[in-house]
Scaffold this active site. Structure first.
Site, PDB file in Angstrom:
ATOM      1  N   GLN A 180       7.486  63.489  25.262  1.00  0.00           N
ATOM      2  CA  GLN A 180       7.582  64.291  24.037  1.00  0.00           C
ATOM      3  C   GLN A 180       8.762  65.260  24.130  1.00  0.00           C
ATOM      4  OE1 GLN A 180       5.486  63.934  21.256  1.00  0.00           O
ATOM      5  NE2 GLN A 180       6.944  65.314  20.303  1.00  0.00           N
ATOM      6  N   LYS A 233      -0.991  61.232  18.719  1.00  0.00           N
ATOM      7  CA  LYS A 233      -0.546  59.959  19.304  1.00  0.00           C
ATOM      8  C   LYS A 233      -1.647  59.364  20.169  1.00  0.00           C
ATOM      9  CE  LYS A 233       4.291  61.140  18.937  1.00  0.00           C
ATOM     10  NZ  LYS A 233       5.459  61.821  19.490  1.00  0.00           N
ATOM     11  N   ASP A 261      10.121  54.994  22.358  1.00  0.00           N
ATOM     12  CA  ASP A 261      10.813  55.869  21.411  1.00  0.00           C
ATOM     13  C   ASP A 261      12.162  55.255  21.000  1.00  0.00           C
ATOM     14  OD1 ASP A 261       9.644  58.129  20.367  1.00  0.00           O
ATOM     15  OD2 ASP A 261      10.059  59.388  22.125  1.00  0.00           O
TER      16      ASP A 261
END
Ligand code: NAD
Length: 296
Positions: free
Chosen positions: A99, A55, A122
């Site tokens: 994460q 990422k 997200d």
């Protein structure tokens, strides 16, 4: 026997990244704004470590600012929440990604709820889930966005298709179903308690499989000519000791029946990070009070 078109997720993700790079260059030149993504990793899970490194690499590759926060496994929940509060208030940060999974002593729901919904790239915050389901501008989970982009590569207008989604998770199944409704599909969500799953799947012109069950969907379940998007990822060891990735669909069978299908690897997987960058750009534009241009 005819063979399905293979939907190339790698090439599609590259196309999305190129568009993003061009838009980021334009944003910098026209209003001096550089989109910034903060990624937070707690602990040292090897898979999460690889995801986070990828990422960061792709964020920088797209010309954006990357802010990496790697915290020890024993980080207290309050310390993580304080970091999120700090990132919420930081003008350089347009997207925040924590994460998952988090260590057991941290309440994931509390952490997601603490992220500013406008920076929730997200798309897991319940405000964004609610906005998606009520058709308002939202940050939408990355993998579902990627699934729909891939399906539209095959058929740009999905209107009227019978779509079946296997899986009802908040991360994949439910948001994919919402997006397909917005695309005017007739949507069925199947799950672990669905009866006669094979018969339900046989109705699908468009099938999205996110069940987390290795090669569960057989070729005989698939309607001839259907578009099949396989979200599942499973790592297995072959009898020769080699590592192989497979999906939730028995690819070798399905490819003989479907009209188009995503492979594993090289299908949905590469789209997820590309869509994360896309969400960061969308969030950056919204921080300026405008909607981003079409990012593919
Ligand atoms: P999850 O475990 O949260 O949800 C799985 C869903 O599938 C559940 O709703 C369950 O009801 C349903 N299900 C389970 N067994 C079933 C069965 N036998 N029949 C019908 N339905 C069944 O998983 P998730 O987070 O939604 O992920 C699904 C899969 O997608 C996993 O393999 C995961 O690794 C993969 N995934 C891939 C990406 C990517 O970037 N490619 C991203 C997220 C998830």
């Amino acid at each position: 026997m005819s063979k399905a078109q293979i939907i190339d997720g790698k090439a599609c993700a590259k196309g999305v990244r190129e568009k993003i790079k061009a838009v980021v260059t334009d944003l910098k030149e026209s209003c001096g704004l550089t989109p910034g993504l903060a990624v937070v990793l707690v602990g040292a899970d090897p898979a999460s470590d690889i995801y986070v490194s990828n990422k960061v690499k792709q964020t920088v590759g797209a010309g954006m600012n990357s802010f990496e926060h790697r915290l020890p496994q024993e980080t207290a929940q309050d310390d993580l929440l304080s970091l999120i509060e700090q990132l919420n208030g930081d003008d350089q940060v347009h997207g925040i990604l924590v994460q998952l999974p988090l260590p057991d002593h941290i309440d994931e729901a509390k952490v997601i709820a603490a992220i500013d919904p406008l920076k929730d790239v997200d798309g897991f915050h319940s405000i964004n889930a609610g906005r998606l389901s009520t058709g308002q501008p939202a940050l939408v989970p990355c993998t579902p966005v990627g699934c729909v982009i891939l399906a539209k590569k095959v058929k740009p207008d999905l209107t009227g298709l019978e779509a079946v989604v296997i899986g009802r998770s908040n991360i994949v199944g439910k948001p994919v179903a919402q997006l397909l409704l917005q695309e005017n599909c007739t949507v069925t969500i199947a799950h672990s308690r669905t009866k006669n799953l094979a018969d339900v799947v046989r109705r699908a012109d468009l099938l999205v499989v996110a069940a987390g069950q290795q090669e569960m969907v057989r070729g005989t379940w698939i309607k001839p000519g259907a578009i099949v998007i396989d979200v599942g990822i499973h790592r297995l060891t072959t009898p020769e000791g080699k590592t192989k990735l497979v999906g939730d669909v028995a690819f070798d069978e399905a490819v003989k029946v479907a009209g188009a299908i995503t492979p594993v690897p090289g299908g949905v997987g590469p789209m997820t990070i590309a869509c994360l960058l896309r969400n960061t750009v969308v969030a950056s534009y919204r921080s300026e009070g405008v909607e981003a241009p079409d990012l593919g």
